[in-house]
Design a protein around this motif. Sequence first.
Motif, PDB file in Angstrom:
ATOM      1  N   ALA A  31       0.833  -1.208   0.000  1.00  0.00           N
ATOM      2  CA  ALA A  31       0.000   0.000   0.000  1.00  0.00           C
ATOM      3  C   ALA A  31       0.867   1.256   0.000  1.00  0.00           C
ATOM      4  O   ALA A  31       0.554   2.249  -0.668  1.00  0.00           O
ATOM      5  N   ALA A  32       1.975   1.216   0.750  1.00  0.00           N
ATOM      6  CA  ALA A  32       2.865   2.372   0.821  1.00  0.00           C
ATOM      7  C   ALA A  32       3.463   2.707  -0.540  1.00  0.00           C
ATOM      8  O   ALA A  32       3.670   3.887  -0.872  1.00  0.00           O
ATOM      9  N   SER A  33       3.741   1.675  -1.342  1.00  0.00           N
ATOM     10  CA  SER A  33       4.315   1.934  -2.670  1.00  0.00           C
ATOM     11  C   SER A  33       3.311   2.625  -3.590  1.00  0.00           C
ATOM     12  O   SER A  33       3.694   3.309  -4.537  1.00  0.00           O
ATOM     13  N   ILE A  34       2.019   2.483  -3.298  1.00  0.00           N
ATOM     14  CA  ILE A  34       0.971   3.139  -4.095  1.00  0.00           C
ATOM     15  C   ILE A  34       0.614   4.498  -3.493  1.00  0.00           C
ATOM     16  O   ILE A  34       0.534   5.519  -4.181  1.00  0.00           O
ATOM     17  N   LEU A  35       0.412   4.515  -2.170  1.00  0.00           N
ATOM     18  CA  LEU A  35      -0.148   5.699  -1.513  1.00  0.00           C
ATOM     19  C   LEU A  35       0.905   6.709  -1.078  1.00  0.00           C
ATOM     20  O   LEU A  35       0.577   7.892  -0.892  1.00  0.00           O
ATOM     21  N   LYS A  36       2.134   6.243  -0.837  1.00  0.00           N
ATOM     22  CA  LYS A  36       3.243   7.138  -0.451  1.00  0.00           C
ATOM     23  C   LYS A  36       2.912   7.933   0.810  1.00  0.00           C
ATOM     24  O   LYS A  36       3.254   9.114   0.916  1.00  0.00           O
ATOM     25  N   GLU A  37       2.266   7.322   1.787  1.00  0.00           N
ATOM     26  CA  GLU A  37       1.874   8.043   2.996  1.00  0.00           C
ATOM     27  C   GLU A  37       2.730   7.584   4.174  1.00  0.00           C
ATOM     28  O   GLU A  37       2.870   6.393   4.443  1.00  0.00           O
ATOM     29  N   GLU A  38       3.287   8.556   4.903  1.00  0.00           N
ATOM     30  CA  GLU A  38       4.321   8.299   5.897  1.00  0.00           C
ATOM     31  C   GLU A  38       3.843   7.384   7.020  1.00  0.00           C
ATOM     32  O   GLU A  38       4.571   6.502   7.474  1.00  0.00           O
TER      33      GLU A  38
END
Length: 745
Positions: free
Chosen positions: A601-608
């Motif tokens: 999900a982080a690779s898509i959303l880029k949220e810390e």
Amino acid sequence: MKIAYIGTYPPRECGIGTFTQNLVSAVSAQSVNNEAAEGIVIAMDDEAEHYAFPAEVKFKIRQEQQEDYLEAARFINLSGTDVCVLEHEYGIFGGQNGIYILPLLHRLEVPLIVTLHTVLKNPSYNEKAILVEICKMAARVVVMTQKAVDFLTDIYSIAADKIVLIEHGVPDLQFNHEAAKKKFKLESKKMLLTFGFISRNKGIETVIKALPSLVKKYPETVYVVIGKTHPAVLRHSGEEYRVYLQLLVKKLQLEKHVIFLNEFISEKELFQYLYAADIYITPYLNEAQITSGTLSYAVGAGAAVLSTPYWHAEELLADERGKLFNFNDSDSLATILMDLFDHPDELKTLRKNAFAYGQKITWPKAGVRYSNLAEEILQAAREAPPEKDIALDPLMLPPFLLDHIKRMTDDTGIIQHAKFGIPNLKEGYCLDDNARALLMVLMAYKQKRLPLALELSPIYLSYIHYMQNSDGTFRNFLSFSRAFLDDVGSEDSFGRAIWSLGYLLANAPNDAYYQSGKEIFFEAAPNFEKLKSIRSIANTMIGISYYLKRNANDEGMIGVLRRMAYTLVAEYAQHRTADWHWFESLLAYDNAMLPLALLHAASILKEERIVDTAIESMNFLSSITLKDGFLSVVGNEQWYRKDGTQSRFAQQPIDALAMVLMFHEAYHLTKDKSYLNQLFTSFMWFLGENDLRMSLYDFETKGCCDGLENYGVNRNQGAESTLAYLIAHLTVLSAFDDVYKMEQA
């Protein structure tokens, strides 16, 4: 030099215990570089008795308590020990075939010498695997006969230069024959002797049946049998064998000629009996005895020895040190006994030859050899170059083969379970495994363009389609006769289906696959945010993430992914404490899927916040499962509850797979190469870098065994375990490609 010895130990009544005590004394009497060799003992406790062990016993291992073995390894590592010596016999360690000793040995930080008291000619799969693993970890393997050397090299494929032959030591005690006879009031008797633990395989009835013809000619003959019934026999059969022997004596009217001493006597008294004996007999019933301490003692005492031709006897009694008679052959034994009594000079020659040989194998001489061996190993360890980190190397992997998957698949789907390497049709099919199978063959086709992978993929995709309900949910189980076995499957199976479908939508081999997968995926989509299980949410998130890699502008699905990701983040925040960085109050199954989903999900959303939760939870899981330098996933026996202890067994391949996938995705997100080393370490769990150091991959069937159990490897090779191995294997190959591309750039 300080040496730790692991084995049974007096006052436990056990031949190996006596051996260990003699070895400790013999080595401790030596000096290395003008320093006395100190010995400490880690004693095996069978829990049947409360032994008052002597002062040299510094630690006790309860035979069936797995945690004791790990504590013993920690104790040895912190004790200042230089070398560890293991006395190995399958039956004195816990678990099936004594497998509990393996986790202890893996954790040793000092060189290991192993003395093998049993080497089997026809070992079971587990017996062989355990012994091979022990020998791998040993710096040297000590055996007591040339036959054992031959077995280790020919049957177990142990390198000959690792094996050392040191014969069974014997006490350096000497008594006078006549004086010993007088002590036992046997001056006027011709004394035959057998000693040791009593059990049916000892063949004592063979001697008793030989006595009637002998006592007719030599009525002064008496046969003394010294020894208690073997503890294992006593537990299971009581004194049945001893009663049988006593009844046989009565039937043959030999009451005046046979004496049973139901005792475990001291070595000093034993040697007095051996010196008193005119002939010592070991009438064992079959050849499979690689080492006999009783035989060694008899030769060491200079007794005239008769024996059946078991392996150790054939070797030790060569060159006129004794005589052999056939198994169960009372007539032959009677003939030899009468001939020796008829020719006392020949009897003296046997005694003389045995005594001369016995002087070469006394415990002081054995102590010198063990002491020298320990110093040689220590010196080699000092001079060895420091170990390097294992580099990612594709040549270390077995070939990637789909043989077992093809065997497990028919025109309906992949069969769920197997009996060893054979499909178990009675168990039918499940959605979980067909989803994993679709994922695996799509990965295999993408990376290796295997025609078989493309051929199998529509079977698994069709199964997923067939199991989908009209509301987009899925059934899970289907019988071999294609009867539905449930109405709605588990949330886990739903999530795994979406994972495989999402991967298909990102990596479809052609448009037909893409359109078919898309239809099933979006039929299921209304159910995504209804999921309650955090593992099903995680699996579904991975599927959505793959879909978005090809469909990056689908804002609606991005929103679904974000809401599901923050559901996991919220669970994490609720359960996280200062020393527990996890999504639940326990570590259960498929644990790494939770950080893995957030990494995707982080690779898509880029949220810390998503990134931070993913990395922190991953590091927490790694600190528990990789703390000893190899992967030890949480076992499913009891799971690992907060403030509890980690379950060591019922370790599952899907947990190892999830670790491999997690580290691969962490590398993609961060470009930190250390994650690739952890990925490779996790993958090696399948190939033997695990708590038992036993490979789960079967090089014959090309399947993967179902898990690590407290008795060893579960050798059934179902779809789940084999697919976990193959997906992990493909992930490692992908990691190799990542490294190569990075180096080229």
